[in-house]
Enzyme design. Structure first.
Site, PDB file in Angstrom:
ATOM      1  N   TYR A 169     -37.780 -15.698 -13.574  1.00  0.00           N
ATOM      2  CA  TYR A 169     -36.961 -15.123 -14.354  1.00  0.00           C
ATOM      3  C   TYR A 169     -37.094 -13.851 -15.222  1.00  0.00           C
ATOM      4  O   TYR A 169     -37.012 -13.029 -15.120  1.00  0.00           O
ATOM      5  CB  TYR A 169     -35.823 -15.842 -14.618  1.00  0.00           C
ATOM      6  CG  TYR A 169     -33.972 -16.308 -14.073  1.00  0.00           C
ATOM      7  CD1 TYR A 169     -34.724 -17.443 -13.811  1.00  0.00           C
ATOM      8  CD2 TYR A 169     -33.247 -16.045 -15.118  1.00  0.00           C
ATOM      9  CE1 TYR A 169     -33.524 -18.117 -13.163  1.00  0.00           C
ATOM     10  CE2 TYR A 169     -31.802 -16.156 -14.371  1.00  0.00           C
ATOM     11  CZ  TYR A 169     -32.120 -17.103 -13.811  1.00  0.00           C
ATOM     12  OH  TYR A 169     -30.894 -17.558 -12.470  1.00  0.00           O
TER      13      TYR A 169
ATOM     14  N   ASP B  69     -19.914 -28.341 -22.206  1.00  0.00           N
ATOM     15  CA  ASP B  69     -22.117 -28.915 -21.316  1.00  0.00           C
ATOM     16  C   ASP B  69     -22.153 -28.275 -20.581  1.00  0.00           C
ATOM     17  O   ASP B  69     -21.488 -26.772 -19.555  1.00  0.00           O
ATOM     18  CB  ASP B  69     -20.593 -29.799 -20.039  1.00  0.00           C
ATOM     19  CG  ASP B  69     -21.883 -30.421 -19.161  1.00  0.00           C
ATOM     20  OD1 ASP B  69     -23.595 -30.054 -19.312  1.00  0.00           O
ATOM     21  OD2 ASP B  69     -21.521 -31.405 -18.186  1.00  0.00           O
TER      22      ASP B  69
ATOM     23  N   LYS C 192     -29.404 -32.330 -14.062  1.00  0.00           N
ATOM     24  CA  LYS C 192     -28.796 -31.366 -14.657  1.00  0.00           C
ATOM     25  C   LYS C 192     -29.161 -30.954 -15.355  1.00  0.00           C
ATOM     26  O   LYS C 192     -28.954 -28.986 -15.284  1.00  0.00           O
ATOM     27  CB  LYS C 192     -27.475 -31.948 -14.546  1.00  0.00           C
ATOM     28  CG  LYS C 192     -26.725 -32.499 -13.215  1.00  0.00           C
ATOM     29  CD  LYS C 192     -25.516 -33.169 -13.206  1.00  0.00           C
ATOM     30  CE  LYS C 192     -25.271 -33.868 -11.639  1.00  0.00           C
ATOM     31  NZ  LYS C 192     -24.170 -34.080 -12.381  1.00  0.00           N
TER      32      LYS C 192
ATOM     33  N   LYS D  13     -38.458 -31.160 -16.977  1.00  0.00           N
ATOM     34  CA  LYS D  13     -39.470 -29.964 -17.744  1.00  0.00           C
ATOM     35  C   LYS D  13     -40.141 -29.257 -17.346  1.00  0.00           C
ATOM     36  O   LYS D  13     -40.565 -27.729 -17.361  1.00  0.00           O
ATOM     37  CB  LYS D  13     -39.507 -30.777 -19.169  1.00  0.00           C
ATOM     38  CG  LYS D  13     -38.661 -31.665 -20.074  1.00  0.00           C
ATOM     39  CD  LYS D  13     -38.272 -30.286 -20.624  1.00  0.00           C
ATOM     40  CE  LYS D  13     -37.065 -31.040 -22.165  1.00  0.00           C
ATOM     41  NZ  LYS D  13     -36.140 -29.173 -21.745  1.00  0.00           N
TER      42      LYS D  13
ATOM     43  N   THR E 152     -26.018 -36.610 -26.168  1.00  0.00           N
ATOM     44  CA  THR E 152     -27.175 -37.814 -27.192  1.00  0.00           C
ATOM     45  C   THR E 152     -26.952 -36.532 -29.578  1.00  0.00           C
ATOM     46  O   THR E 152     -27.056 -37.105 -30.080  1.00  0.00           O
ATOM     47  CB  THR E 152     -28.435 -37.626 -26.753  1.00  0.00           C
ATOM     48  OG1 THR E 152     -28.427 -35.865 -26.516  1.00  0.00           O
ATOM     49  CG2 THR E 152     -28.271 -37.920 -26.046  1.00  0.00           C
ATOM     50  N   GLY E 153     -26.309 -35.571 -29.403  1.00  0.00           N
ATOM     51  CA  GLY E 153     -25.922 -34.669 -30.199  1.00  0.00           C
ATOM     52  C   GLY E 153     -24.946 -35.087 -30.920  1.00  0.00           C
ATOM     53  O   GLY E 153     -24.293 -36.528 -30.248  1.00  0.00           O
TER      54      GLY E 153
ATOM     55  N   TYR F 112     -37.379 -37.048 -16.402  1.00  0.00           N
ATOM     56  CA  TYR F 112     -37.845 -35.822 -17.791  1.00  0.00           C
ATOM     57  C   TYR F 112     -38.998 -34.949 -17.246  1.00  0.00           C
ATOM     58  O   TYR F 112     -38.691 -34.295 -17.940  1.00  0.00           O
ATOM     59  CB  TYR F 112     -37.649 -36.206 -19.042  1.00  0.00           C
ATOM     60  CG  TYR F 112     -37.905 -36.029 -20.524  1.00  0.00           C
ATOM     61  CD1 TYR F 112     -36.393 -35.692 -21.049  1.00  0.00           C
ATOM     62  CD2 TYR F 112     -39.091 -35.941 -21.072  1.00  0.00           C
ATOM     63  CE1 TYR F 112     -36.913 -34.558 -21.964  1.00  0.00           C
ATOM     64  CE2 TYR F 112     -39.580 -35.135 -22.360  1.00  0.00           C
ATOM     65  CZ  TYR F 112     -37.586 -34.571 -22.773  1.00  0.00           C
ATOM     66  OH  TYR F 112     -38.380 -33.654 -23.883  1.00  0.00           O
TER      67      TYR F 112
ATOM     68  N   THR G 242     -42.247 -35.639 -32.809  1.00  0.00           N
ATOM     69  CA  THR G 242     -41.092 -34.823 -33.607  1.00  0.00           C
ATOM     70  C   THR G 242     -40.745 -35.848 -33.914  1.00  0.00           C
ATOM     71  O   THR G 242     -39.581 -36.664 -33.475  1.00  0.00           O
ATOM     72  CB  THR G 242     -40.409 -33.811 -33.332  1.00  0.00           C
ATOM     73  OG1 THR G 242     -41.555 -32.397 -33.032  1.00  0.00           O
ATOM     74  CG2 THR G 242     -39.980 -33.036 -34.639  1.00  0.00           C
TER      75      THR G 242
END
Ligand code: UDP
Length: 321
Positions: free
Chosen positions: A169, A66, A101, A159, A45-46, A155, A185
């Site tokens: 972590y 990726d 992913k 997230k 998408t970038g 999504y 945004t």
């Protein structure tokens, strides 16, 4: 922007999703501050156009890759910003597996690299972790109301999983990690056809097409200009904070009123406003950040008014059209 003395400075910043809307603005700002920047993006998408003007800037490097598959070797670095992820509700239907992913495998891969490098790590999380919120405005302490099998779940849950991974972590491996929860945004470099409300309404108004209000238009959103958001992210990254911080503009709009606002700002447009069925049944009915934590911890609040920000955004879309 000028950071307070006790904020940390970085010499090499790695931005996953660096060719995306927010990622590319982050790359630009860190380069201005004198850091070296590596942008990693698979361009799903970038767009290369977003970083074209940074190519050739001293210290900037772009790697097409990726990160869900693996992490490229970027040498030593001291800050990783994990911003790779398709983020428009239209992408949720088109690319659910890529989203799941990159927020699972991609988060593991990027966290492994940051942990090994002993770098600071900031996850781009989202207001979507609150789902269709039952608390309003949303504070970071709210656990959310998410439908795990709904049409936005790829999504929202991805997230939430990425947040849990980031925390695990830190607890298990001592990774210097934290996260920001980004609310709606807008600004230059948003994809005109990405399906979100700001590019849709602006594009429709500029082309003289009807503005498509989904549902009854009574659902609310709060819109933050991208430079304000980037300022908040950079401030957060420069602290030792581990807990999430909401970043967004608390000024709330009903979507129907937002359509009027866009038309007011494109006075030459003869577009009308039309109702359409909701794209997603789980479309959150209200969303507004409580930004007390960002104010207190980061000395941050949005400064760009919607009038000023939308003017710049409309100018950008005009050039794209
Ligand atoms: N929306 C709309 N018309 C459009 C695009 C979006 O009415 O052409 C509505 C959408 O239903 C949602 C709000 O605008 O309630 C914000 O949608 P967006 O896709 O920008 O992002 P979201 O906040 O839902 O993730």
């Amino acid at each position: 922007m000028v950071l307070e003395k006790n904020f940390r400075k970085y010499s090499h910043v790695v931005v996953t999703g660096g060719a995306g809307f927010i990622g590319s603005h982050l790359c630009e700002e860190y380069l201005k501050q004198g850091a070296a920047v590596t942008a990693i993006d698979n361009l799903v998408t970038g767009s290369f156009k977003n970083i074209a003007k940074l190519e050739g800037t001293k210290g900037f490097r772009f790697i097409e890759h990726d990160i869900s598959a693996s992490m490229p070797d970027v040498g030593e670095f001291d800050l990783m910003l994990h911003f790779a992820c398709p983020a428009s509700p239209v992408d949720f239907a088109k690319m659910p597996l890529e989203i799941l992913k990159v927020d699972s495998l991609g988060t593991f891969n990027s966290l492994d690299a940051a942990t090994k490098a002993k770098a600071r790590y900031v996850l781009a999380s989202t207001s979507e972790v609150y789902g269709d919120p039952l608390e309003h405005p949303q504070k970071e302490s709210y656990w959310g109301n998410v439908n795990s099998i709904g049409d936005r779940s790829c999504y929202d849950e991805a997230k939430r999983f990425a947040e849990a991974t980031t925390v695990a972590y830190r607890r298990k491996l001592g990774t210097d990690s934290g996260m920001v929860r980004i609310f709606n945004t807008y600004g230059p470099r948003m994809r005109l056809n990405d399906g979100r409300v700001v590019p849709n309404f602006c594009g429709q108004a500029l082309r003289g097409e009807a503005l498509t209000v989904y549902g009854d238009g009574q659902q609310t959103r709060s819109f933050c200009y991208v430079t304000d958001l980037v300022d908040g992210i950079i401030r957060y990254a420069a602290t030792d904070r581990t807990e999430p911080v909401n970043l967004g503009n608390p000024k709330e709009f009903k979507i129907r009123d937002f359509a009027d606002f866009i038309l007011k700002n494109i006075p030459q447009s003869n577009s009308k406003i039309e109702s359409r069925p909701l794209l997603h049944l789980d479309d959150p009915k209200q969303r507004r950040p409580d930004i007390s934590r960002a104010k207190e911890w980061l000395g941050w609040e949005p400064r760009v008014s919607l009038e000023e920000g939308i003017k710049k955004t409309i100018e950008y879309f005009r050039t794209v059209l």
